[in-house]
Write a protein that holds these residues in place. Structure first.
Motif, PDB file in Angstrom:
ATOM      1  N   GLU A  27      -0.661 -16.452 -34.328  1.00  0.00           N
ATOM      2  CA  GLU A  27      -1.114 -17.673 -34.979  1.00  0.00           C
ATOM      3  C   GLU A  27      -2.370 -18.235 -34.331  1.00  0.00           C
ATOM      4  O   GLU A  27      -3.106 -18.992 -34.962  1.00  0.00           O
ATOM      5  N   ARG A  28      -2.612 -17.875 -33.086  1.00  0.00           N
ATOM      6  CA  ARG A  28      -3.795 -18.364 -32.388  1.00  0.00           C
ATOM      7  C   ARG A  28      -4.326 -17.259 -31.489  1.00  0.00           C
ATOM      8  O   ARG A  28      -3.553 -16.548 -30.839  1.00  0.00           O
ATOM      9  N   HIS A  29      -5.647 -17.077 -31.499  1.00  0.00           N
ATOM     10  CA  HIS A  29      -6.248 -16.176 -30.537  1.00  0.00           C
ATOM     11  C   HIS A  29      -7.616 -16.718 -30.148  1.00  0.00           C
ATOM     12  O   HIS A  29      -8.157 -17.603 -30.809  1.00  0.00           O
ATOM     13  N   PHE A  30      -8.160 -16.199 -29.047  1.00  0.00           N
ATOM     14  CA  PHE A  30      -9.419 -16.677 -28.501  1.00  0.00           C
ATOM     15  C   PHE A  30     -10.442 -15.562 -28.659  1.00  0.00           C
ATOM     16  O   PHE A  30     -10.290 -14.483 -28.092  1.00  0.00           O
ATOM     17  N   MET A  31     -11.475 -15.784 -29.456  1.00  0.00           N
ATOM     18  CA  MET A  31     -12.477 -14.765 -29.734  1.00  0.00           C
ATOM     19  C   MET A  31     -13.526 -14.749 -28.623  1.00  0.00           C
ATOM     20  O   MET A  31     -14.182 -15.755 -28.371  1.00  0.00           O
ATOM     21  N   THR A  32     -13.666 -13.621 -27.949  1.00  0.00           N
ATOM     22  CA  THR A  32     -14.604 -13.503 -26.832  1.00  0.00           C
ATOM     23  C   THR A  32     -15.749 -12.539 -27.122  1.00  0.00           C
ATOM     24  O   THR A  32     -16.671 -12.420 -26.314  1.00  0.00           O
ATOM     25  N   ASN A  33     -15.687 -11.801 -28.251  1.00  0.00           N
ATOM     26  CA  ASN A  33     -16.732 -10.838 -28.603  1.00  0.00           C
ATOM     27  C   ASN A  33     -16.966  -9.844 -27.477  1.00  0.00           C
ATOM     28  O   ASN A  33     -16.021  -9.191 -27.034  1.00  0.00           O
TER      29      ASN A  33
END
Length: 291
Positions: free
Chosen positions: A180-186
């Motif tokens: 449901e939630r994630h942190f995009m770091t590329n």
């Protein structure tokens, strides 16, 4: 071929996925948009009960946006009884329960129930009514469960494709494992605690050298607050490298003529009565430039 050539390479995702049954649909464009909504949610099987203008209708392909195979494989039936004869569970969307005694579920609850039925290898279907008035009491008598969407009670109007999309989305979501939630770091990554600690050592050393932490009594609390600041968020390795460069540059001090727009050797003082212009530090060879 009734529609355009090509289209998405769609196929059933499960032998026991729900069948979408449109009862007496009126507009071919809505049938096409329904196929598009079904494809979004991983549904493939479409049945049409007594479509007003017959079938096939080329206009449906124009609004299907590539969901051609769903339209090509759609079955056509004369009655609701014919359309549900081979199914074992039948749900019916119902915006207004009409003095019927049946279980009523939300779209999310019905999707979970449909997933359980699929695991039990039961064949299921969902009835959607005509655009103008929805399902009548005779239609709903063929269903064992009603579905009612919890929408704004002052405005619950959905067109046919929207109603199908809600159910298709909930069906897909019930079987999805996306967090449901994630942190995009590329290209970078979350920094390790060791990397954060290394930066804090660098920062505190230069803050000591600059005299910012000269109050011995407050020093531990100030350092702790700074540590909380960088520990609270998921700071990335790239951000830490940038901060290392910032601290190094500030510790190095501002070089004469480093004001934005000033040429070397020119007077950098602002004119009397004016505010200083924004300044930037001279470009250093910091670790961030190596990334």
């Amino acid at each position: 071929m009734t529609g355009r050539d090509g289209g998405a390479d769609l196929a059933p995702m499960s032998e026991f996925e729900p069948v979408v049954i449109l009862v007496r649909p009126q507009l071919a464009e809505n049938i096409g948009a329904t196929a598009r909504a079904m494809a979004n949610g991983g549904l493939f099987h479409l049945r049409l009960v007594a479509p007003r203008d017959g079938w096939p209708q080329p206009r449906a392909w124009r609004t299907a946006s590539g969901a051609d195979r769903i339209l090509e494989q759609a079955g056509v039936y004369e009655t609701v009884d014919d359309a549900v004869a081979d199914l074992q569970r039948v749900f019916a969307t119902c915006p207004r329960p009409r003095h019927i005694i049946k279980p009523v579920m939300t779209a999310r609850g019905a999707a979970a129930e449909l997933r359980v039925a699929a695991q039990r290898q039961l064949r299921t279907g969902i009835l959607f009514g005509p655009e103008r008035a929805g399902l009548d009491n005779e239609d709903m008598a063929r269903a064992d469960t009603l579905i009612r969407y919890p929408l704004n009670p002052d405005f619950m109007s959905l067109n046919l494709a929207q109603a199908v999309l809600v159910m298709a989305y909930e069906w897909y979501l019930a079987g999805e494992q996306t967090p449901e939630r994630h942190f995009m770091t590329n290209e970078t990554r979350i920094a390790t605690k060791g990397e954060v600690d290394n930066f804090m050592t660098h920062l505190v050393r230069d803050l000591d050298d600059s005299g910012f932490l000269r109050n011995a009594q407050k020093r531990p609390g100030m350092i702790r607050n700074l540590r909380h600041l960088f520990a609270r968020g998921e700071v990335t390795e790239q951000e830490l490298r940038t901060l290392h460069g910032v601290v190094s540059e500030l510790a190095r001090g501002r070089a004469p003529g480093a004001r934005l727009g000033a040429e070397p050797g020119t007077d950098t003082a602002p004119a009397p009565g004016t505010m200083p212009q924004e300044t930037l530090p001279a470009a250093p060879a910091t670790p961030e430039q190596k990334s």
